[in-house]
Enzyme design. Structure first.
Site, short mmCIF file in Angstrom:
data_model
loop_
_atom_site.label_atom_id
_atom_site.label_comp_id
_atom_site.label_asym_id
_atom_site.label_seq_id
_atom_site.Cartn_x
_atom_site.Cartn_y
_atom_site.Cartn_z
N SER A 157 0.87 -1.17 0.00
CA SER A 157 0.00 0.00 0.00
C SER A 157 0.91 1.22 0.00
CB SER A 157 -0.87 -0.01 1.26
OG SER A 157 -1.47 1.25 1.50
N TYR A 170 -2.28 -1.41 10.36
CA TYR A 170 -2.25 -1.55 8.90
C TYR A 170 -0.90 -1.09 8.35
CZ TYR A 170 -3.87 -1.00 4.05
OH TYR A 170 -4.03 -1.09 2.69
#
Length: 278
Positions: A157, A170
């Site tokens: 990401s 995350y």
């Protein structure tokens, strides 16, 4: 005219919908057969609806519509033995394995690090990092045994390349994916297996486009919509778009697993509309 991954076999996790489905269909269109895996049930703590068996069946139908074979299974990436069984069965039916796209992941509720619940942290690490390792571990022996080399893409990401508040679990997992990729690239280069990460920004999938996201970004509105969320999301990008499409990530994956990227390994490839410049 042969496709760019003609007659190769790709193992894709999180394939029931979103980016995973897009990768499966895109690679099938370019000539690959597919081993598709997804959990197909709700994970506690995830506030948007997770994929269903019907979603995975739709991916199967879409791949077959491209004229390619697909072996699909419901499996949790936290369960290495279940993943191994799915990959082993797929290779038994399709005859080989050349490509891995470890795409499965969740976006979970967030909090400051000092306040985050243990189970929220652990579920995210287990799925978004350990699950990626499990996926690679289940597949690598088959690629080595084939003796033809191969390519592995791990989905990280933009959060794997920078920090962000309230989603430290995350961020930590996605940074960990980069470390895993670099280690695998070093270990597997001798087998002509290339390993890279792809780093999407906001992507138009159910993981982003849901009521929880809209409310998180537009707490000033009682019932915010995607249209209300769009200008806030666009502020994250240099290019004038609020999000990218799953197909944009699939094009990057295709480059990394095809001959076009034959000497690319150990790389972090953003598809971020300039997000990392902000």
């Amino acid at each position: 005219m042969p496709g760019r991954v003609q007659d190769k076999v790709a193992f894709i996790t999180g394939a029931a919908r979103g980016q995973g489905r897009s990768h499966a269909v895109h690679l099938a269109r370019e000539g690959a057969d597919i081993i598709a895996v997804d959990i197909c049930r709700q994970v506690e703590g995830v506030l948007f609806p997770m994929p269903t068996p019907d979603d995975l069946a739709e991916t199967v139908a879409l791949v077959e519509k491209e004229g390619r074979r697909i072996v699909a299974a419901q499996a949790d990436v936290r369960d290495h033995e279940a993943l191994k069984a799915a990959v082993d069965e797929g290779v038994a039916q399709l005859g080989r394995l050349d490509i891995v796209v470890a795409n499965a992941g969740i976006g979970a509720t967030g909090d400051l690090m000092q306040s985050m619940k243990e189970e929220v942290w652990q579920d995210t690490i287990d799925i978004n990092l350990t699950g990626v390792w499990h996926s690679a571990k289940a597949a690598i022996p088959h690629i080595i045994e084939g003796g033809r080399g191969g390519a592995i893409v791990l989905t990280s990401s933009v959060g794997g390349l920078r920090g962000s508040q309230h989603i430290g679990h995350y961020i930590a997992a996605k940074h960990g994916v980069v470390g895993l990729m670099r280690t695998l690239a070093l270990e597997l280069g001798q087998h002509s297996i290339r390993v890279n990460t792809v780093h999407p920004t906001q992507v138009n999938t159910p993981m982003l486009m849901n009521d929880w996201t809209y409310r998180a970004f537009r707490p000033d509105l009682e019932n915010p919509t995607a249209e209300d969320f769009a200008p806030i999301s666009q502020e994250k990008h240099v290019l004038p778009v609020p999000w990218v499409e799953p197909e944009d990530i699939s094009r990057a994956v295709l480059y990394l697993v095809s001959e076009d990227g034959r000497y690319v390994t150990g790389a972090t490839l953003p598809v971020d509309a300039g997000s990392l410049l902000r």
